[in-house]
Structures are given as structure tokens and as C-alpha cells.
Design a protein around this motif. Structure first.
Motif, mmCIF file in Angstrom:
data_model
loop_
_atom_site.group_PDB
_atom_site.id
_atom_site.type_symbol
_atom_site.label_atom_id
_atom_site.label_comp_id
_atom_site.label_asym_id
_atom_site.label_seq_id
_atom_site.Cartn_x
_atom_site.Cartn_y
_atom_site.Cartn_z
ATOM 1 N N GLU A 58 71.321 9.913 140.794
ATOM 2 C CA GLU A 58 72.550 10.651 140.489
ATOM 3 C C GLU A 58 72.835 10.660 138.987
ATOM 4 O O GLU A 58 73.271 11.663 138.423
ATOM 5 N N GLY A 59 72.572 9.529 138.323
ATOM 6 C CA GLY A 59 72.785 9.453 136.882
ATOM 7 C C GLY A 59 71.841 10.361 136.125
ATOM 8 O O GLY A 59 72.250 11.067 135.191
ATOM 9 N N TRP A 60 70.563 10.354 136.526
ATOM 10 C CA TRP A 60 69.598 11.245 135.872
ATOM 11 C C TRP A 60 69.921 12.710 136.161
ATOM 12 O O TRP A 60 69.680 13.583 135.327
ATOM 13 N N GLY A 61 70.480 12.958 137.351
ATOM 14 C CA GLY A 61 70.885 14.330 137.661
ATOM 15 C C GLY A 61 71.991 14.807 136.745
ATOM 16 O O GLY A 61 71.981 15.965 136.283
ATOM 17 N N SER A 62 72.943 13.927 136.437
ATOM 18 C CA SER A 62 74.057 14.299 135.549
ATOM 19 C C SER A 62 73.570 14.620 134.143
ATOM 20 O O SER A 62 73.962 15.634 133.542
ATOM 21 N N ILE A 63 72.693 13.763 133.604
ATOM 22 C CA ILE A 63 72.237 13.998 132.229
ATOM 23 C C ILE A 63 71.275 15.188 132.174
ATOM 24 O O ILE A 63 71.245 15.927 131.183
ATOM 25 N N THR A 64 70.516 15.404 133.244
ATOM 26 C CA THR A 64 69.641 16.582 133.292
ATOM 27 C C THR A 64 70.469 17.859 133.292
ATOM 28 O O THR A 64 70.131 18.849 132.640
ATOM 29 N N TYR A 65 71.579 17.833 134.010
ATOM 30 C CA TYR A 65 72.492 18.980 134.028
ATOM 31 C C TYR A 65 73.035 19.251 132.624
ATOM 32 O O TYR A 65 73.097 20.404 132.176
ATOM 33 N N LEU A 66 73.442 18.194 131.925
ATOM 34 C CA LEU A 66 73.985 18.368 130.574
ATOM 35 C C LEU A 66 72.945 18.962 129.630
ATOM 36 O O LEU A 66 73.275 19.796 128.777
ATOM 37 N N ILE A 67 71.684 18.545 129.796
ATOM 38 C CA ILE A 67 70.619 19.034 128.915
ATOM 39 C C ILE A 67 70.261 20.479 129.231
ATOM 40 O O ILE A 67 70.269 21.337 128.351
ATOM 41 N N THR A 68 69.942 20.733 130.506
ATOM 42 C CA THR A 68 69.412 22.044 130.886
ATOM 43 C C THR A 68 70.496 23.109 131.008
ATOM 44 O O THR A 68 70.357 24.214 130.485
ATOM 45 N N MET A 69 71.577 22.760 131.691
ATOM 46 C CA MET A 69 72.624 23.750 131.941
ATOM 47 C C MET A 69 73.616 23.831 130.784
ATOM 48 O O MET A 69 73.961 24.912 130.315
ATOM 49 N N GLY A 70 74.083 22.671 130.313
ATOM 50 C CA GLY A 70 75.108 22.669 129.274
ATOM 51 C C GLY A 70 74.604 23.032 127.896
ATOM 52 O O GLY A 70 75.186 23.873 127.204
ATOM 53 N N SER A 71 73.475 22.404 127.488
ATOM 54 C CA SER A 71 73.003 22.601 126.110
ATOM 55 C C SER A 71 72.056 23.789 125.959
ATOM 56 O O SER A 71 72.022 24.409 124.900
ATOM 57 N N ILE A 72 71.255 24.097 126.982
ATOM 58 C CA ILE A 72 70.227 25.131 126.830
ATOM 59 C C ILE A 72 70.638 26.443 127.500
ATOM 60 O O ILE A 72 70.756 27.482 126.840
ATOM 61 N N LEU A 73 70.872 26.423 128.820
ATOM 62 C CA LEU A 73 71.178 27.666 129.528
ATOM 63 C C LEU A 73 72.488 28.283 129.065
ATOM 64 O O LEU A 73 72.551 29.477 128.747
ATOM 65 N N ALA A 74 73.560 27.484 129.019
ATOM 66 C CA ALA A 74 74.869 28.022 128.651
ATOM 67 C C ALA A 74 74.851 28.585 127.230
ATOM 68 O O ALA A 74 75.411 29.655 126.970
ATOM 69 N N PHE A 75 74.197 27.872 126.315
ATOM 70 C CA PHE A 75 74.146 28.376 124.945
ATOM 71 C C PHE A 75 73.335 29.664 124.859
ATOM 72 O O PHE A 75 73.697 30.592 124.130
ATOM 73 N N SER A 76 72.245 29.753 125.614
ATOM 74 C CA SER A 76 71.424 30.969 125.611
ATOM 75 C C SER A 76 72.229 32.159 126.134
ATOM 76 O O SER A 76 72.153 33.266 125.588
ATOM 77 N N CYS A 77 73.012 31.927 127.201
ATOM 78 C CA CYS A 77 73.864 32.994 127.729
ATOM 79 C C CYS A 77 74.929 33.403 126.716
ATOM 80 O O CYS A 77 75.258 34.585 126.569
ATOM 81 N N TYR A 78 75.453 32.419 126.005
ATOM 82 C CA TYR A 78 76.464 32.659 124.978
ATOM 83 C C TYR A 78 75.908 33.545 123.859
ATOM 84 O O TYR A 78 76.532 34.535 123.448
ATOM 85 N N ILE A 79 74.697 33.221 123.398
ATOM 86 C CA ILE A 79 74.052 34.011 122.350
ATOM 87 C C ILE A 79 73.794 35.427 122.841
ATOM 88 O O ILE A 79 74.040 36.419 122.135
ATOM 89 N N TRP A 80 73.312 35.555 124.071
ATOM 90 C CA TRP A 80 73.009 36.875 124.629
ATOM 91 C C TRP A 80 74.270 37.721 124.774
ATOM 92 O O TRP A 80 74.277 38.908 124.449
ATOM 93 N N LEU A 81 75.358 37.107 125.257
ATOM 94 C CA LEU A 81 76.609 37.848 125.417
ATOM 95 C C LEU A 81 77.121 38.373 124.082
ATOM 96 O O LEU A 81 77.670 39.483 124.011
ATOM 97 N N LEU A 82 76.952 37.601 123.025
ATOM 98 C CA LEU A 82 77.407 38.051 121.711
ATOM 99 C C LEU A 82 76.622 39.263 121.216
ATOM 100 O O LEU A 82 77.089 39.989 120.339
ATOM 101 N N GLN A 83 75.443 39.486 121.792
ATOM 102 C CA GLN A 83 74.645 40.648 121.407
ATOM 103 C C GLN A 83 75.055 41.904 122.182
ATOM 104 O O GLN A 83 74.820 43.011 121.716
ATOM 105 N N VAL A 84 75.649 41.728 123.364
ATOM 106 C CA VAL A 84 75.928 42.891 124.217
ATOM 107 C C VAL A 84 77.411 43.098 124.496
ATOM 108 O O VAL A 84 77.788 44.126 125.056
ATOM 109 N N ARG A 85 78.264 42.141 124.138
ATOM 110 C CA ARG A 85 79.696 42.258 124.371
ATOM 111 C C ARG A 85 80.462 41.933 123.089
ATOM 112 O O ARG A 85 79.952 41.244 122.204
ATOM 113 N N PRO A 86 81.724 42.410 122.968
ATOM 114 C CA PRO A 86 82.512 42.103 121.768
ATOM 115 C C PRO A 86 82.757 40.599 121.631
ATOM 116 O O PRO A 86 82.987 39.903 122.617
#
Length: 361
Positions: free
Chosen positions: A235-263
Motif C-alpha cells: 500500500e505504501g509503494w502504491g501511494s508513492i508510485t501514484y505520486l510519481i506516475t500520476m501526480g508528477s508525470i501524467l498530470a503535468f503532461s496533461c497540464y502542458i498539453w492543455l496550455l497548448q490547446v486551451r486558453p
């Protein structure tokens, strides 16, 4: 990317990630702290996330180094991702992730107070002044509640944690303002010859910087010497894996992409949703209970953030209609920077890339 070629499903999905995944990171930090010491948690998260992002940039063929951009990225990464995030992680040992997220949203207060070149415009605007007063009122509500808790038997660490969070948001503000004014500064003749690094590369350097700083801190404080990787459950490794993959990588990538296609003003609305998500998760999935005063404090602070950025948001339609660079530049600095990092930097980088493509075609 042409807006006509972007599906509504892709946009909605990206917004869902930015709104809800980033909002949930406060909750998963609180969960991870059951098994990871604070500096070890930051060390593992940012070393891995920064390395993955840097590897991605390398495979994409992006230039990874120039001295000017890397020096700036290191300083920004230290302030935004180390000092501020260290404050978040440390504070969540003693106060609810909900309170931490609310204080994070109040960072707009410091943008108004510390952005000295904009003092005349900021303090001459009634909505901004009202927003500033409301923002302080919301923070005072939260502090008042924690002081009452301290007097009723708490050890006082909750109040210290809130002060640490305030310090962290100030560091975030200083780093963001540094980004803003180094971006605005007219480049020298020598700087014009240097091709700027891609925003993803800069962010990778920021994450690596934070990872190194967290690692050094964990070694100095002795956290790594007493930490056992084998003692961490799945469970602990699942939490930190979520922070790495979803919080730091996926969410930021979506954020960058949205700034290219939305105001950019539309994308920045995530700052209003994240604390609500954090509040919901803290109430239903942790031992902390969200009080009426915390909900009131959040509402007051979010209204204050809206007021402090009112001049920017009210011109949102103008952003969509007027594409001329001079008019865009005039409008986007009418309000103080909110707590959303890198929006202007990314928007400017994308605009330069589009101009290069047009010239090449």
C-alpha cells in the motif's frame, strides 16, 4: 495542434486528470507518510519522476542542457519543488491534507504582496484589495481553529506546521516571480543566440534538483539511515508510485498539453478545484474530519483568489478572439500571478515554437 483536430473527449479527460489527480496528491502524501519519512518521500518521488521525464525528453530529441536555462531551472526547482513541497510534506505529519491544500490555494496573497513592480496596479484595483483582505481573513480562520485545538490538548505542532506551510507558499511565490521576471527580461545579444530548452526539459531539471535536495536533507537528518525499504508494505509503494506516475508525470503532461490547446485562464481554474478534491478525500478517507470552519475558510480563500485575478478572468473572451501578440501581452499582466506555476512561461514557449514553424513553412 489545431483545435479542430482535438477531440472533446481528450480535453475533458485532460482536465479530469489535472483537476482530480493533482487535487488527490495531498491525500496520497498523507497516506505515504505512514511508511516514509518526509525527506525520504520527497527524495524517491522527485529523483524517479525527474529521471523518467529527462529520459523522455532525451528520447524525444530535445536539447537537454544550456547553462543559462539549467541555472534558472535549478533555482526555480529548489524554491518551488523542494522548499514548498518539503513544507507540504512536513506539515502533513501534523495537520490535515485538507488544511494544507487550502493554505496552498492562499498563495495568491503573496503574489500580490511580493510583486513589487505591480504594487501600484494591484493596490489600485478594488477587486484585488478586496481579495487580499478576504484571503487574509480565510487564513486567520484556519489559524484560529488550530490555536483552539492547541489549547484543548494538542502539542502545538499543528500551529508550527501551518507556519511552515506559509513559509513554503512564500518560497513558491518567490520562485514563480523569479520565473516571471527572468522571462520578461530582454535577452542579451549572446542569449539570443542560445536556443531555449523545451519546457519539459526545464521541468525535468527542476524535479532532479528537488530530488537531490531532498536526498541530501534525508541523509543529513538521518532519515535514510533509519529507513527500511523492506518494511514498506504494498500500500505504501502504491501511494508513492501514484505520486510519481500520476501526480508528477501524467498530470503535468496533461497540464502542458492543455496550455497548448486551451486558453491559459481556463486551464488555471484547476487551482479552484484541487482544494475541493483534497477536502473531500480528507473527510471521507482519513481520520481527519473537515469542519464547517474549514469549509468556510476554503470558500473565503477561493473567492479571494477569484477577486485577485478578476481583471484577468473577465477578459477571457478577449484572449480567445484577439490573437495579436501586443494585445495578448497587455491583457495577461493586468492581474497578479496566481498560484499556477509556469502558465505564462509555457504559453510564451508555445507561441515562439508556432512562430518558428510558420517561418519554416
Amino acid at each position: 495542434m489545431s483545435l479542430d483536430k482535438v477531440s472533446k473527449f481528450s480535453i475533458v479527460s485532460a482536465y479530469a486528470v489535472v483537476y482530480f489527480v493533482w487535487g488527490s496528491t495531498y491525500f496520497f502524501i498523507e497516506k505515504a507518510l505512514y511508511w516514509f519519512p518526509p525527506f525520504v518521500l520527497g527524495s524517491i518521488r522527485f529523483i524517479i519522476a525527474g529521471s523518467v521525464l529527462m529520459t523522455y525528453c532525451y528520447l524525444k530529441g530535445y536539447k537537454l542542457f544550456n547553462k543559462r536555462d539549467v541555472e534558472r531551472a535549478v533555482l526555480i526547482g529548489f524554491l518551488l519543488l523542494f522548499v514548498d513541497m518539503a513544507a507540504v510534506i512536513w506539515a502533513e505529519q501534523y495537520i490535515s491534507s485538507a488544511i494544507v491544500s487550502i493554505l496552498g490555494a492562499a498563495a495568491a496573497i503573496w503574489f500580490v504582496l511580493l510583486d513589487k513592480p505591480k504594487w501600484k496596479a494591484n493596490f489600485g484595483s478594488i477587486p484585488i484589495v478586496l481579495g487580499l483582505i478576504l484571503g487574509f481573513a480565510g487564513v486567520v480562520m484556519l489559524f484560529g481553529e488550530q490555536l483552539v485545538n492547541s489549547e484543548s490538548g494538542s502539542d502545538g505542532n499543528n500551529v508550527i506546521a501551518m507556519l511552515v506551510m506559509i513559509f513554503g507558499t512564500i518560497a513558491w511565490t518567490v520562485g514563480s516571480l523569479y520565473t516571471k521576471y527572468t522571462q520578461d527580461k530582454k535577452p542579451s545579444t549572446e542569449d539570443r543566440k542560445i536556443k531555449p530548452l523545451n519546457v519539459m526539459v526545464k521541468t525535468a531539471w527542476q524535479m532532479v534538483t528537488a530530488g537531490v535536495a531532498f536526498t541530501v536533507s534525508a541523509l543529513i537528518t538521518g532519515e535514510y539511515s533509519t529507513f527500511s525499504f523492506a518494511s514498506v508494505p504494498l500500500e505504501g509503494w502504491g501511494s508513492i508510485t501514484y505520486l510519481i506516475t500520476m501526480g508528477s508525470i501524467l498530470a503535468f503532461s496533461c497540464y502542458i498539453w492543455l496550455l497548448q490547446v486551451r486558453p491559459a485562464t481556463e486551464v488555471s481554474t484547476y487551482a479552484y478545484v484541487n482544494p475541493v478534491v483534497a477536502l473531500f478525500l480528507a473527510h471521507f478517507f482519513t481520520q481527519h474530519k473537515v469542519t464547517a470552519l474549514q469549509i468556510l475558510g476554503l470558500t473565503v480563500i477561493l473567492v479571494s483568489v477569484l477577486l485577485m485575478n478578476w481583471n484577468l478572468y473577465k477578459d477571457n473572451r478577449t484572449f480567445r478572439v484577439i490573437r495579436a501578440r501586443k494585445k495578448l501581452k497587455r491583457f495577461k499582466y493586468m492581474a497578479p500571478k496566481s498560484s499556477i506555476p509556469r502558465i505564462v512561461e509555457v504559453a510564451d514557449f508555445n507561441e515562439r515554437e508556432k512562430q518558428k514553424q510558420r517561418r519554416n513553412n
